[in-house]
Structure formats: C-alpha cells, structure tokens
Design a protein around this motif. Sequence first.
Motif, PDB file in Angstrom:
ATOM      1  N   VAL A 196      13.037  72.747  27.623  1.00 46.19           N
ATOM      2  CA  VAL A 196      12.012  71.782  28.020  1.00 46.19           C
ATOM      3  C   VAL A 196      12.671  70.500  28.529  1.00 46.19           C
ATOM      4  O   VAL A 196      12.253  69.909  29.526  1.00 46.19           O
ATOM      5  CB  VAL A 196      11.073  71.468  26.840  1.00 46.19           C
ATOM      6  CG1 VAL A 196      10.031  70.428  27.249  1.00 46.19           C
ATOM      7  CG2 VAL A 196      10.398  72.738  26.343  1.00 46.19           C
ATOM      8  N   ALA A 197      13.729  70.080  27.837  1.00 43.49           N
ATOM      9  CA  ALA A 197      14.402  68.824  28.187  1.00 43.49           C
ATOM     10  C   ALA A 197      15.162  68.932  29.503  1.00 43.49           C
ATOM     11  O   ALA A 197      15.255  67.956  30.254  1.00 43.49           O
ATOM     12  CB  ALA A 197      15.357  68.416  27.066  1.00 43.49           C
ATOM     13  N   LEU A 198      15.712  70.111  29.805  1.00 44.75           N
ATOM     14  CA  LEU A 198      16.558  70.268  30.998  1.00 44.75           C
ATOM     15  C   LEU A 198      15.832  69.919  32.298  1.00 44.75           C
ATOM     16  O   LEU A 198      16.334  69.093  33.078  1.00 44.75           O
ATOM     17  CB  LEU A 198      17.113  71.691  31.047  1.00 44.75           C
ATOM     18  CG  LEU A 198      17.999  72.020  32.259  1.00 44.75           C
ATOM     19  CD1 LEU A 198      19.220  71.115  32.290  1.00 44.75           C
ATOM     20  CD2 LEU A 198      18.421  73.487  32.231  1.00 44.75           C
ATOM     21  N   PRO A 199      14.662  70.491  32.600  1.00 46.68           N
ATOM     22  CA  PRO A 199      14.007  70.135  33.873  1.00 46.68           C
ATOM     23  C   PRO A 199      13.547  68.677  33.929  1.00 46.68           C
ATOM     24  O   PRO A 199      13.586  68.050  34.990  1.00 46.68           O
ATOM     25  CB  PRO A 199      12.818  71.098  33.952  1.00 46.68           C
ATOM     26  CG  PRO A 199      12.578  71.538  32.552  1.00 46.68           C
ATOM     27  CD  PRO A 199      13.912  71.557  31.887  1.00 46.68           C
ATOM     28  N   VAL A 200      13.107  68.129  32.772  1.00 44.94           N
ATOM     29  CA  VAL A 200      12.687  66.723  32.751  1.00 44.94           C
ATOM     30  C   VAL A 200      13.876  65.817  33.064  1.00 44.94           C
ATOM     31  O   VAL A 200      13.780  64.858  33.844  1.00 44.94           O
ATOM     32  CB  VAL A 200      12.069  66.368  31.387  1.00 44.94           C
ATOM     33  CG1 VAL A 200      11.717  64.878  31.332  1.00 44.94           C
ATOM     34  CG2 VAL A 200      10.829  67.210  31.126  1.00 44.94           C
ATOM     35  N   MET A 201      15.037  66.151  32.481  1.00 48.77           N
ATOM     36  CA  MET A 201      16.230  65.345  32.736  1.00 48.77           C
ATOM     37  C   MET A 201      16.705  65.522  34.174  1.00 48.77           C
ATOM     38  O   MET A 201      17.196  64.568  34.797  1.00 48.77           O
ATOM     39  CB  MET A 201      17.339  65.724  31.752  1.00 48.77           C
ATOM     40  CG  MET A 201      18.498  64.763  31.738  1.00 48.77           C
ATOM     41  SD  MET A 201      19.581  65.003  30.318  1.00 48.77           S
ATOM     42  CE  MET A 201      18.569  64.352  28.991  1.00 48.77           C
ATOM     43  N   ALA A 202      16.574  66.702  34.721  1.00 48.92           N
ATOM     44  CA  ALA A 202      16.961  66.933  36.109  1.00 48.92           C
ATOM     45  C   ALA A 202      16.108  66.092  37.057  1.00 48.92           C
ATOM     46  O   ALA A 202      16.615  65.532  38.036  1.00 48.92           O
ATOM     47  CB  ALA A 202      16.834  68.418  36.449  1.00 48.92           C
ATOM     48  N   ILE A 203      14.814  65.985  36.770  1.00 49.12           N
ATOM     49  CA  ILE A 203      13.933  65.145  37.582  1.00 49.12           C
ATOM     50  C   ILE A 203      14.383  63.689  37.502  1.00 49.12           C
ATOM     51  O   ILE A 203      14.451  62.976  38.514  1.00 49.12           O
ATOM     52  CB  ILE A 203      12.469  65.293  37.115  1.00 49.12           C
ATOM     53  CG1 ILE A 203      11.952  66.695  37.438  1.00 49.12           C
ATOM     54  CG2 ILE A 203      11.581  64.231  37.773  1.00 49.12           C
ATOM     55  CD1 ILE A 203      10.592  66.986  36.854  1.00 49.12           C
ATOM     56  N   GLY A 204      14.693  63.222  36.285  1.00 48.93           N
ATOM     57  CA  GLY A 204      15.157  61.849  36.119  1.00 48.93           C
ATOM     58  C   GLY A 204      16.440  61.579  36.878  1.00 48.93           C
ATOM     59  O   GLY A 204      16.584  60.541  37.548  1.00 48.93           O
ATOM     60  N   ALA A 205      17.404  62.506  36.801  1.00 48.55           N
ATOM     61  CA  ALA A 205      18.674  62.331  37.518  1.00 48.55           C
ATOM     62  C   ALA A 205      18.448  62.298  39.022  1.00 48.55           C
ATOM     63  O   ALA A 205      19.053  61.489  39.739  1.00 48.55           O
ATOM     64  CB  ALA A 205      19.635  63.455  37.145  1.00 48.55           C
ATOM     65  N   TRP A 206      17.558  63.171  39.531  1.00 49.02           N
ATOM     66  CA  TRP A 206      17.287  63.185  40.974  1.00 49.02           C
ATOM     67  C   TRP A 206      16.647  61.879  41.428  1.00 49.02           C
ATOM     68  O   TRP A 206      16.992  61.338  42.493  1.00 49.02           O
ATOM     69  CB  TRP A 206      16.370  64.363  41.317  1.00 49.02           C
ATOM     70  CG  TRP A 206      15.973  64.366  42.766  1.00 49.02           C
ATOM     71  CD1 TRP A 206      16.724  64.777  43.825  1.00 49.02           C
ATOM     72  CD2 TRP A 206      14.730  63.891  43.312  1.00 49.02           C
ATOM     73  NE1 TRP A 206      16.035  64.595  45.006  1.00 49.02           N
ATOM     74  CE2 TRP A 206      14.805  64.057  44.724  1.00 49.02           C
ATOM     75  CE3 TRP A 206      13.578  63.363  42.748  1.00 49.02           C
ATOM     76  CZ2 TRP A 206      13.757  63.699  45.560  1.00 49.02           C
ATOM     77  CZ3 TRP A 206      12.533  63.014  43.586  1.00 49.02           C
ATOM     78  CH2 TRP A 206      12.630  63.176  44.980  1.00 49.02           C
ATOM     79  N   LEU A 207      15.723  61.327  40.638  1.00 48.45           N
ATOM     80  CA  LEU A 207      15.086  60.063  40.992  1.00 48.45           C
ATOM     81  C   LEU A 207      16.118  58.944  41.072  1.00 48.45           C
ATOM     82  O   LEU A 207      16.035  58.054  41.933  1.00 48.45           O
ATOM     83  CB  LEU A 207      14.010  59.716  39.958  1.00 48.45           C
ATOM     84  CG  LEU A 207      12.721  60.548  40.004  1.00 48.45           C
ATOM     85  CD1 LEU A 207      11.841  60.223  38.805  1.00 48.45           C
ATOM     86  CD2 LEU A 207      11.959  60.305  41.301  1.00 48.45           C
TER      87      LEU A 207
END
Length: 280
Positions: free
Chosen positions: A197-208
């Motif tokens: 669950v945390a992986l895609p949320v963190m990926a979105i944050g890193a991309w932003l």
Amino acid sequence: MTLFGGLLAPVTLVYSLPGTPAATAALLLNFEAVATTLIAATIFREWVSRRVWVALGCITASCLLLTWNPAAGLGLSLPALGILLTCLFWAVDNNLGQRLSAKDPLLVISVKGIGAGTVTLLVALTAGEHLPATATAAAAMAVGFLCYGGLTSILFLLALRGIGAARAGSLLAVSPFFGVLFSLLLFAELPAGAFYVALPVMAIGAWLMISEEHSHPHRHPGVVHEHRHRHDDQHHDHDHEAGDPPLSAAGEHSHVHAHAELAHEHPHQPDIHHRHLHRR
C-alpha cells in the motif's frame, strides 16, 4: 556535517536495520527527502511549492504506514523509527552541506569522512569491537567509497550547489526504489502487506517532487565569490584576467569572479545564485 551525517546517522542506521525487512528499510529512507525539504523550507527559507508539500504528505503517510506495528508496545516499530531518525540526521547534514556547497567538494568530504571515521573507530574499539579481516575491510571500504562516503557524497555536494537542499533531497527520493529492487532480488523475505500500500503512494510523492518546475521574475544582487563554473548560462558571462585558470576539458574552471546586479526571469532552482526570498 561530521557529527550528524558521518557519525550519528550511520550508527543509528546500523542498529536499526536488523529489526526491519530490507525492502521496508529501503523505502523508509525516502523520509530523508521529507526531512531535508522541511528543514530547507522552514529554517533556510528555500522556496517550496504546493506540489512539493503534497508530495511530502504522500511520502510521510507512507512512512507512517510502514512504521506501524500493532504488536509493538506503542503500535510503532522501534527499528523503523530508528531509520526515520537516521533520515533526520542526514537531513541536517544535507542542509549544512548546502551552506558549504561552493567550497571544494573533495576537501569538504575528506574532512567530514576522516573526522567521522576516526571518531566511529575509536567508539567501536572502546566498546570492545574487533577490527575485521583485511579482505572484509577492503570490500567494505570499496562499497563505502562508491555508495556512501566518497564518490556519492562528492556528487551530492555538487548537486546541493546546483539545485539546493530541497531539490537535491527530492531527487534523492528516487534512490530508495533501487534499494527496494535489489532487496527483493538479494533476499528471500517478502515485505508485509502494508508495504504494497505504501509503495505506490510513495512513488506518487517522489514523482511530484522530481517533476516540479519553478519560474518567476527575480533579482540578483551584485556579488563577488569563487566556485567551479561554466560559461554557458546567464550568470557567468564575465571577462577573464591573465591569471585566471584555463577551462578544463569539461568547459569548467574556478576563480574569483563578480556578478553584476541582474533582474530577469527563467526556470531556476535554489542554487548558490538563486537563494532569493519569495512572496507567499
């Protein structure tokens, strides 16, 4: 920098890693970008856009999810909290390093590494640790030179000079994803359910964070300083004197030079020439 980045951070990390799955630990290291940006924005007044604040919220939420452990006394994993504390120490190191980023990076990192290494070695020997075998020590030093205390640190200091602590920390948020990949390849253990669950949320944050752009009219006051530079931008069109060093093969050199006062607009980062204040 020696105390926070060279001593407190690695020692805290070494004691925290055994109690945390490798993939989870790698992903938690993204908190370094959050802590670096928060310190840069609140203490050193680097500009941070709403987009980055949203990104920080995504990464923080992911870190909290990875830290949660119902079986622990307070519902939080102490080893995971140790990794977050490590990131905070490195964030202090990053922001202090940005203040020194115009200096010779080799000299700065040498002083930091020799100081931290000497103190850590003395602490280890006092605690009863024994020196490793020669082959083990050589392998550790080679990995450290490439991945932690040598080449990487010099390149990161150059990034601090060029794009500021907050943006360099943002780009650093990409590296833990490589850590996750290698941990899954090297270790047989699979992360717990919260990880996915945390992986895609963190990926979105890193991309932003890494896709942010920043442009507005700004003014540069006149200044005289020295640092390594090229002559393919709007800030280094100065004349040269007979004693100035020639350009290297990469088109760079370092010497004392003056910047006249200038007002213009172009996309920029908070490098050593763009540390101006912003209207909120």
